[in-house]
Design a protein around this motif. Structure first.
Motif, PDB file in Angstrom:
ATOM      1  N   MET A 372      16.843  13.587 -22.468  1.00  0.00           N
ATOM      2  CA  MET A 372      15.626  13.056 -23.082  1.00  0.00           C
ATOM      3  C   MET A 372      14.473  12.903 -22.101  1.00  0.00           C
ATOM      4  SD  MET A 372      15.854  12.299 -26.423  1.00  0.00           S
ATOM      5  CE  MET A 372      16.123  14.049 -26.366  1.00  0.00           C
ATOM      6  N   ALA A 373      14.715  13.163 -20.823  1.00  0.00           N
ATOM      7  CA  ALA A 373      13.650  13.025 -19.813  1.00  0.00           C
ATOM      8  C   ALA A 373      12.885  14.329 -19.707  1.00  0.00           C
ATOM      9  CB  ALA A 373      14.254  12.631 -18.477  1.00  0.00           C
ATOM     10  N   SER A 374      12.087  14.605 -20.722  1.00  0.00           N
ATOM     11  CA  SER A 374      11.374  15.863 -20.841  1.00  0.00           C
ATOM     12  C   SER A 374      10.043  15.619 -21.541  1.00  0.00           C
ATOM     13  CB  SER A 374      12.217  16.854 -21.659  1.00  0.00           C
ATOM     14  OG  SER A 374      11.689  18.153 -21.610  1.00  0.00           O
ATOM     15  N   PRO A 375       9.039  16.466 -21.308  1.00  0.00           N
ATOM     16  CA  PRO A 375       7.755  16.282 -21.988  1.00  0.00           C
ATOM     17  C   PRO A 375       7.903  16.240 -23.505  1.00  0.00           C
ATOM     18  CG  PRO A 375       7.508  17.843 -20.199  1.00  0.00           C
ATOM     19  CD  PRO A 375       8.980  17.568 -20.321  1.00  0.00           C
ATOM     20  N   HIS A 376       7.131  15.389 -24.151  1.00  0.00           N
ATOM     21  CA  HIS A 376       7.180  15.265 -25.613  1.00  0.00           C
ATOM     22  C   HIS A 376       7.028  16.623 -26.297  1.00  0.00           C
ATOM     23  CE1 HIS A 376       7.124  11.027 -25.074  1.00  0.00           C
ATOM     24  NE2 HIS A 376       5.815  10.843 -25.042  1.00  0.00           N
ATOM     25  N   ALA A 377       6.100  17.434 -25.794  1.00  0.00           N
ATOM     26  CA  ALA A 377       5.820  18.720 -26.435  1.00  0.00           C
ATOM     27  C   ALA A 377       7.037  19.635 -26.406  1.00  0.00           C
ATOM     28  CB  ALA A 377       4.637  19.404 -25.753  1.00  0.00           C
ATOM     29  N   GLU A 378       7.814  19.575 -25.323  1.00  0.00           N
ATOM     30  CA  GLU A 378       9.016  20.409 -25.225  1.00  0.00           C
ATOM     31  C   GLU A 378      10.073  19.950 -26.206  1.00  0.00           C
ATOM     32  OE1 GLU A 378       8.991  23.106 -23.501  1.00  0.00           O
ATOM     33  OE2 GLU A 378       7.071  22.693 -22.514  1.00  0.00           O
ATOM     34  N   VAL A 379      10.212  18.654 -26.359  1.00  0.00           N
ATOM     35  CA  VAL A 379      11.175  18.111 -27.320  1.00  0.00           C
ATOM     36  C   VAL A 379      10.775  18.520 -28.730  1.00  0.00           C
ATOM     37  CG1 VAL A 379      12.186  16.000 -28.275  1.00  0.00           C
ATOM     38  CG2 VAL A 379      11.763  16.173 -25.812  1.00  0.00           C
ATOM     39  N   GLN A 380       9.501  18.408 -29.046  1.00  0.00           N
ATOM     40  CA  GLN A 380       9.041  18.753 -30.390  1.00  0.00           C
ATOM     41  C   GLN A 380       9.250  20.233 -30.690  1.00  0.00           C
ATOM     42  OE1 GLN A 380       7.709  16.424 -32.843  1.00  0.00           O
ATOM     43  NE2 GLN A 380       8.483  18.233 -33.916  1.00  0.00           N
ATOM     44  N   LYS A 381       8.992  21.109 -29.715  1.00  0.00           N
ATOM     45  CA  LYS A 381       9.215  22.546 -29.922  1.00  0.00           C
ATOM     46  C   LYS A 381      10.691  22.823 -30.207  1.00  0.00           C
ATOM     47  CE  LYS A 381       7.225  24.102 -26.132  1.00  0.00           C
ATOM     48  NZ  LYS A 381       6.752  25.075 -25.102  1.00  0.00           N
ATOM     49  N   ALA A 382      11.565  22.149 -29.493  1.00  0.00           N
ATOM     50  CA  ALA A 382      12.994  22.345 -29.701  1.00  0.00           C
ATOM     51  C   ALA A 382      13.416  21.870 -31.089  1.00  0.00           C
ATOM     52  CB  ALA A 382      13.786  21.612 -28.629  1.00  0.00           C
ATOM     53  N   LEU A 383      12.867  20.754 -31.536  1.00  0.00           N
ATOM     54  CA  LEU A 383      13.192  20.241 -32.871  1.00  0.00           C
ATOM     55  C   LEU A 383      12.668  21.180 -33.953  1.00  0.00           C
ATOM     56  CD1 LEU A 383      12.494  16.423 -32.378  1.00  0.00           C
ATOM     57  CD2 LEU A 383      14.712  17.578 -32.421  1.00  0.00           C
ATOM     58  N   ASN A 384      11.495  21.754 -33.747  1.00  0.00           N
ATOM     59  CA  ASN A 384      10.961  22.716 -34.714  1.00  0.00           C
ATOM     60  C   ASN A 384      11.873  23.930 -34.829  1.00  0.00           C
ATOM     61  OD1 ASN A 384       8.755  21.047 -35.051  1.00  0.00           O
ATOM     62  ND2 ASN A 384       7.397  22.245 -33.721  1.00  0.00           N
ATOM     63  N   SER A 385      12.375  24.410 -33.696  1.00  0.00           N
ATOM     64  CA  SER A 385      13.297  25.549 -33.699  1.00  0.00           C
ATOM     65  C   SER A 385      14.591  25.196 -34.417  1.00  0.00           C
ATOM     66  CB  SER A 385      13.579  25.982 -32.256  1.00  0.00           C
ATOM     67  OG  SER A 385      14.471  27.069 -32.216  1.00  0.00           O
ATOM     68  N   LEU A 386      15.073  23.990 -34.162  1.00  0.00           N
ATOM     69  CA  LEU A 386      16.302  23.529 -34.827  1.00  0.00           C
ATOM     70  C   LEU A 386      16.099  23.435 -36.335  1.00  0.00           C
ATOM     71  CD1 LEU A 386      19.151  22.288 -34.839  1.00  0.00           C
ATOM     72  CD2 LEU A 386      18.093  20.073 -34.290  1.00  0.00           C
ATOM     73  N   LEU A 387      14.962  22.907 -36.758  1.00  0.00           N
ATOM     74  CA  LEU A 387      14.702  22.756 -38.191  1.00  0.00           C
ATOM     75  C   LEU A 387      14.626  24.113 -38.883  1.00  0.00           C
ATOM     76  CD1 LEU A 387      14.108  20.929 -40.586  1.00  0.00           C
ATOM     77  CD2 LEU A 387      11.690  20.920 -39.900  1.00  0.00           C
ATOM     78  N   SER A 388      13.990  25.067 -38.252  1.00  0.00           N
ATOM     79  CA  SER A 388      13.902  26.406 -38.850  1.00  0.00           C
ATOM     80  C   SER A 388      15.283  27.003 -39.055  1.00  0.00           C
ATOM     81  CB  SER A 388      13.060  27.326 -37.954  1.00  0.00           C
ATOM     82  OG  SER A 388      11.730  26.877 -37.877  1.00  0.00           O
ATOM     83  N   ALA A 389      16.131  26.896 -38.044  1.00  0.00           N
ATOM     84  CA  ALA A 389      17.496  27.432 -38.147  1.00  0.00           C
ATOM     85  C   ALA A 389      18.302  26.669 -39.177  1.00  0.00           C
ATOM     86  CB  ALA A 389      18.172  27.377 -36.780  1.00  0.00           C
ATOM     87  N   ALA A 390      18.108  25.354 -39.245  1.00  0.00           N
ATOM     88  CA  ALA A 390      18.841  24.534 -40.210  1.00  0.00           C
ATOM     89  C   ALA A 390      18.459  24.887 -41.640  1.00  0.00           C
ATOM     90  CB  ALA A 390      18.580  23.054 -39.933  1.00  0.00           C
ATOM     91  N   ARG A 391      17.218  25.213 -41.854  1.00  0.00           N
ATOM     92  CA  ARG A 391      16.775  25.610 -43.196  1.00  0.00           C
ATOM     93  C   ARG A 391      17.378  26.954 -43.587  1.00  0.00           C
ATOM     94  NH1 ARG A 391      10.525  23.510 -42.392  1.00  0.00           N
ATOM     95  NH2 ARG A 391      10.831  21.441 -43.367  1.00  0.00           N
TER      96      ARG A 391
END
Length: 397
Positions: A372-391
């Motif tokens: 979790m020690a990472s820039p907010h923007a990097e975390v958000q990009k990763a979550l967006n990628s996860l959401l796309s795959a989950a859909r």
């Protein structure tokens, strides 16, 4: 209060032999994503340390260095101010790193074929250290009670009763689950350890990274712990200095301390690194404390972001409420996937790179650990990628 330090910028990792970057699959890098595996901050090292190292290098002396009065005084002052812990200078034992110290403690307390006690799911390098020097790893698995982990004290007593298990490795905050052990937990461990003559090595290198008012009580401060306690501290996690191999052990008991020093020296120990001397004197200051506080606040925002994401988009998945350590323990079992299909989904389809839970021993299957020690923007990009795959897989709408 306005943020003073820059946690929004990734540390430069190209061309410097960065292990994490070199191990990140090309597909992830091409997608403009980063890996969230490894308990290593993606932030630049704390400015106070960078400045201190630069000053020391410019001074021109990088020769043999020993811990002096200033070194010991800085540690004592920091522990009193930041951890409410009165440490005496003679208790401090500099070493070449926490896991190297674990290995020394194993050699000090056990013979080949004997065992060390660990509490899985737990950091895998304790077992690795035992394996490399011919010792067994005895599991005292944590139990899930009401959505939280608890120690199994009945089983722990059974483990300690065996005279071949003379060392326990305690992790606090616990890695990977991110839980801070209560004083009551520590007191119960100490009572059992004293009763059965077990030395407890408490890995507290994440002790400064805590959230929501949690405080890590030093294990040696638990009732009955004094004579058998070894506590490991370092700059690595709190100041983004994980690649430097060093630690400072706090061993209050003179007999135990002398025994450990003898083993440390037998394993080969010389002087401390000159830049570690500079780093510690620069980090254990008011400026260093401000860095730690801001980093913890920033990381807590990431933790909340990820937990909110799962609550809104993937309620089948549970991210634990981290109390300490900048890692997040995530339970994916609600997706109904096998271990292998889970990792195919995360790593190949979602390009969502985390540490596999099974690496942490029994009880880790179906989980992952996320840095979790990472820039907010990097975390958000990763979550967006996860959401796309989950859909695409039908896990999310």
């Amino acid at each position: 209060m306005k943020q003073k330090f820059d946690f929004d910028t990734l540390a430069e990792r190209e061309g410097v032999g960065c292990m994490k970057l070199l191990e990140t699959p090309e597909a992830v890098r091409k997608a403009g994503l980063i890996s969230f595996a490894g308990a290593e901050a993606d932030f630049k090292t704390a400015p106070a340390i960078i400045d201190g190292i630069v000053r020391r290098a410019q001074g021109g002396f990088l020769g043999y260095t020993v811990p002096d009065e200033a070194y010991f005084s800085a540690i004592c002052h920091w522990m009193k101010k930041e951890r409410r812990w009165q440490v005496e200078p003679e208790w401090i034992v500099p070493t070449g790193g926490t896991i190297r110290s674990v290995a020394a403690a194993i050699r000090m307390t056990t013979q080949p074929g004997e065992g060390i006690i660990v509490q899985p799911p737990v950091y895998y390098r304790y077992k690795q250290a035992a394996d490399r020097i011919g010792r067994k790893t005895i599991y005292n698995p944590l139990k899930m009670v009401g959505g939280r982990y608890e120690m199994d004290f009945e089983n722990l007593e059974h483990c300690m009763e065996d005279s071949k298990n003379r060392l326990m490795i305690l992790c606090n905050p616990h890695n990977p689950i991110g839980q801070v052990w209560s004083p009551d937990h520590l007191a119960k461990v100490a009572r059992l350890a004293r009763r059965y003559g077990v030395t407890v090595f408490s890995d507290e290198i994440f002790a400064e990274t805590v959230y929501n008012g949690h405080i890590v009580q030093p294990y040696s401060e638990a009732p009955d712990a004094w004579e058998h306690a070894i506590v490991s501290t370092s700059l690595g996690k709190a100041f983004s200095l994980t690649g430097v191999n060093y630690a400072n052990l706090i061993i209050p008991d003179k007999t135990l301390r002398e025994a450990f020093i003898a083993q440390r020296n037998a394993d080969h120990y010389g002087s401390i690194e000159p830049l570690i001397h500079a780093a510690l004197l620069s980090a254990y200051t008011n400026e260093g404390a401000r860095w730690v506080k801001e980093m913890n606040d920033y990381v807590l925002e990431n933790i909340r972001l990820v937990r909110r994401f799962f609550s809104e988009h993937l309620p089948q998945v549970r991210a634990f409420e981290s109390e300490g350590a900048f890692v997040l323990w995530i339970d994916w079992r609600g997706l109904g996937l096998t271990a292998e299909s889970l990792h195919v989904f995360l790593e190949e389809q979602a390009l969502f790179l985390t540490d596999r839970g099974e690496e942490y021993g029994p009880g880790g299957e179906g989980f992952t650990r996320m840095n979790m020690a990472s820039p907010h923007a990097e975390v958000q990009k990763a979550l967006n990628s996860l959401l796309s795959a989950a859909r695409i897989r039908g896990f999310a709408q």
